[in-house]
Design a protein around this motif. Structure first.
Motif, mmCIF file in Angstrom:
data_model
loop_
_atom_site.group_PDB
_atom_site.id
_atom_site.type_symbol
_atom_site.label_atom_id
_atom_site.label_comp_id
_atom_site.label_asym_id
_atom_site.label_seq_id
_atom_site.Cartn_x
_atom_site.Cartn_y
_atom_site.Cartn_z
ATOM 1 N N PHE A 1 1.205 -9.197 0.760
ATOM 2 C CA PHE A 1 2.095 -10.216 0.212
ATOM 3 C C PHE A 1 2.097 -10.180 -1.315
ATOM 4 N N GLY A 2 3.230 -9.871 -1.892
ATOM 5 C CA GLY A 2 3.377 -9.883 -3.338
ATOM 6 C C GLY A 2 2.756 -8.704 -4.063
ATOM 7 N N THR A 3 2.221 -7.732 -3.358
ATOM 8 C CA THR A 3 1.565 -6.600 -3.992
ATOM 9 C C THR A 3 2.419 -5.354 -3.807
ATOM 10 N N CYS A 4 2.804 -4.728 -4.898
ATOM 11 C CA CYS A 4 3.558 -3.479 -4.814
ATOM 12 C C CYS A 4 2.612 -2.290 -4.790
ATOM 13 N N ASN B 1 -3.245 5.496 -6.327
ATOM 14 C CA ASN B 1 -2.638 4.183 -6.075
ATOM 15 C C ASN B 1 -2.551 3.963 -4.575
ATOM 16 N N ILE B 2 -2.739 2.715 -4.172
ATOM 17 C CA ILE B 2 -2.469 2.313 -2.791
ATOM 18 C C ILE B 2 -1.300 1.345 -2.849
ATOM 19 N N SER B 3 -0.304 1.586 -2.012
ATOM 20 C CA SER B 3 0.889 0.730 -2.020
ATOM 21 C C SER B 3 1.296 0.376 -0.596
ATOM 22 N N TRP C 1 1.086 1.269 4.768
ATOM 23 C CA TRP C 1 0.185 1.485 3.644
ATOM 24 C C TRP C 1 0.166 2.967 3.295
ATOM 25 N N TYR C 2 0.182 3.272 1.998
ATOM 26 C CA TYR C 2 0.162 4.650 1.515
ATOM 27 C C TYR C 2 -0.872 4.793 0.404
ATOM 28 N N ILE C 3 -1.439 5.989 0.272
ATOM 29 C CA ILE C 3 -2.268 6.329 -0.872
ATOM 30 C C ILE C 3 -1.644 7.544 -1.530
ATOM 31 N N GLN C 4 -1.629 7.543 -2.870
ATOM 32 C CA GLN C 4 -1.034 8.656 -3.602
ATOM 33 C C GLN C 4 -1.928 9.011 -4.783
ATOM 34 N N ASP C 5 -2.273 10.287 -4.887
ATOM 35 C CA ASP C 5 -3.057 10.783 -6.009
ATOM 36 C C ASP C 5 -2.208 10.713 -7.276
#
Length: 105
Positions: A30-33, A58-60, A65-69
């Motif tokens: 909620f509310g987190t990009c 980053n985790i978005s 949910w995704y993680i990106q180097d």
């Protein structure tokens, strides 16, 4: 603690070095990009190990949910060119020498 509506994620930071602190992080979509992970002071999730870049990953949340180097020197699990979707089961993602144990709820 009551269960919240909507997706959230729990990250446990595990390191082999006794002198470095371990941590447990709770993130609600909620509310987190996006949330940054790194050794730098501007990172929301800080990893103190020297093998972790200042702005490592980053985790978005975008329906999943995704993680990106972020172009880190030692990579995230492996060098991820695009976003990696995180799955519902418990996963272990390595950033530098730090292991992140991730549970999506």
């Amino acid at each position: 603690m009551e269960k919240l509506d909507g997706p959230y994620i729990i990250l446990e930071q595990i390191t082999r070095q006794e002198s470095l602190s371990k941590s447990l992080t709770f993130m609600h979509a909620f509310g987190t990009c996006s949330v940054s992970i790194g050794r730098g002071h501007n990172s929301e999730i800080r990893c103190q190990d020297i093998s972790v870049s200042r702005n490592h990953a980053n985790i978005s949340y975008e329906k999943f949910w995704y993680i990106q180097d972020q172009g880190s020197k030692f990579g995230t699990l492996r060098i991820i060119q695009n976003k990696l979707q995180l799955l519902k089961e418990v996963q272990e993602i390595q950033i530098g020498r730090v292991l992140l144990k991730i549970k999506i709820i």
